[in-house]
Design a protein around this motif. Structure first.
Motif, PDB file in Angstrom:
ATOM      1  N   ARG A  32       0.807  -0.940  -0.094  1.00 20.32           N
ATOM      2  CA  ARG A  32      -0.405  -0.368   0.106  1.00 20.32           C
ATOM      3  C   ARG A  32       0.345   1.370  -0.241  1.00 20.32           C
ATOM      4  O   ARG A  32       0.504   2.724  -0.581  1.00 20.32           O
ATOM      5  CB  ARG A  32      -0.712  -0.223   1.128  1.00 20.32           C
TER       6      ARG A  32
ATOM      7  N   ASP B  72      -4.214  -1.971  -2.530  1.00 19.15           N
ATOM      8  CA  ASP B  72      -4.805  -2.917  -0.742  1.00 19.15           C
ATOM      9  C   ASP B  72      -5.014  -4.158  -0.686  1.00 19.15           C
ATOM     10  O   ASP B  72      -6.815  -4.409  -1.291  1.00 19.15           O
ATOM     11  CB  ASP B  72      -5.817  -2.142   0.230  1.00 19.15           C
TER      12      ASP B  72
ATOM     13  N   CYS C  39      -7.029  -6.203   1.090  1.00 21.76           N
ATOM     14  CA  CYS C  39      -7.960  -6.132   1.609  1.00 21.76           C
ATOM     15  C   CYS C  39      -9.164  -5.483   0.262  1.00 21.76           C
ATOM     16  O   CYS C  39     -10.411  -5.612   1.414  1.00 21.76           O
ATOM     17  CB  CYS C  39      -7.799  -5.387   2.885  1.00 21.76           C
ATOM     18  N   ASP C  40      -8.616  -4.865  -0.597  1.00 25.39           N
ATOM     19  CA  ASP C  40     -10.205  -4.540  -1.082  1.00 25.39           C
ATOM     20  C   ASP C  40     -10.300  -4.762  -2.010  1.00 25.39           C
ATOM     21  O   ASP C  40      -9.610  -4.981  -3.570  1.00 25.39           O
ATOM     22  CB  ASP C  40      -9.810  -2.700  -1.296  1.00 25.39           C
TER      23      ASP C  40
ATOM     24  N   THR D 283      -6.426  -9.840   6.241  1.00 25.47           N
ATOM     25  CA  THR D 283      -5.624  -9.188   5.478  1.00 25.47           C
ATOM     26  C   THR D 283      -4.906 -10.714   5.337  1.00 25.47           C
ATOM     27  O   THR D 283      -4.385 -10.761   4.562  1.00 25.47           O
ATOM     28  CB  THR D 283      -4.720  -8.914   6.162  1.00 25.47           C
TER      29      THR D 283
ATOM     30  N   SER E 221      -7.722 -12.339   1.546  1.00 26.67           N
ATOM     31  CA  SER E 221      -6.777 -12.167   0.241  1.00 26.67           C
ATOM     32  C   SER E 221      -6.716 -12.469  -0.892  1.00 26.67           C
ATOM     33  O   SER E 221      -6.764 -11.973  -1.463  1.00 26.67           O
ATOM     34  CB  SER E 221      -5.606 -10.567   1.191  1.00 26.67           C
TER      35      SER E 221
END
Length: 257
Positions: free
Chosen positions: A43, A68, A70-71, A118, A122
């Motif tokens: 990130r 990211d 996690c996005d 995370t 992911s």
């Protein structure tokens, strides 16, 4: 195929998540040394740029993709950008992860979810996007998930991390079960206690340091470069009939009582 060509990654492109430093960067460096073009992920764009420069200054092919893990939308956008730019990810290393230590009776659900998102979710999301493209190209690929000793055993105060890394082991097997028919090999590496920034609190604790050294048959902490050979093996043609496995790189810790 010669012995040297078994481990040759020339012409392959590897995306390594969480690779601006630590284990991820060490794995990226190892794959680059074997001929792969590597894409570093994280990130922090500034930190990524520094790591890319360190690799390219040695003559390696390296670039950065800041997003990211996690996005989900950001992950999908990153892979869409790869598609637009003609970048083919042949090798994926799901390395991004965090640790959070707290007794379960004091642990709130937000921190639980943060670690699971995370460390486990992911890997599913990034792995799915990579595999979709590997399947559509009909040329196979390699997925390497980073597990842990905690994929097998637990310690106090690390419940969400342990649950996530246990999940990584069976996510890896699920990937193999569904995607092997498409020529994709999905395997995992389970590091032991490695001397990284994430473990700084442990390495600097004399009591814990002594415990690791006495509990590990090799008598020392692992180094990030100790994962290099296993990563190259799992990314290379040498492992084309290895699927759904987790290889522990732990100095023998899991082998003894």
């Amino acid at each position: 195929m010669t012995a040297s060509s078994l481990f040759d990654l020339s012409g392959r492109t590897a995306l390594i998540t969480g690779s601006s430093g630590g284990l991820g960067l060490a794995i990226a460096e190892a794959l680059a040394e074997s001929g792969a073009s590597v894409i570093l992920n994280g990130r922090d764009e500034s930190k990524l740029a520094t790591s890319v420069r360190a690799l390219t200054s040695r003559g390696f092919s390296a670039s950065a993709s800041a997003f990211d893990v996690c996005d989900e939308a950001a992950v999908q956008a990153a892979f869409a950008a790869f598609d637009t730019n003609g970048i083919v990810v042949d090798i994926l290393v799901n390395n991004a992860g965090i640790q959070f230590r707290k007794p379960m009776l004091e642990l709130n659900s937000a921190d639980w979810r943060r670690v699971l998102e995370t460390n486990l979710t992911s890997a599913f999301v990034v792995g799915r996007e990579a595999a979709r493209r590997m399947v559509s190209r009909s040329k196979g690929g390699k997925i390497i998930n980073i597990g842990s000793l905690n994929s097998e055993v637990a310690r106090t105060t690390t419940a969400p991390y342990t649950a996530a890394k246990g999940g990584i082991k069976l996510l890896t097997r699920s990937m193999a079960a569904e995607w092997a028919v498409h020529g994709i090999q999905a395997n995992a590496i389970g590091p032991g206690y490695i001397d990284t920034e994430m473990n700084k609190a442990l390495t600097s604790d004399p009591k814990f340091d002594a415990w690791v050294r006495s509990r590990t048959p090799s008598g020392r902490w692992g180094l990030p470069r100790d994962l290099a050979g296993t990563a190259i093996f799992l990314a290379s043609p040498a492992s084309d009939y290895v699927n759904g496995q987790i290889i522990y790189v732990d100095g023998g810790m899991l082998a003894v009582l």
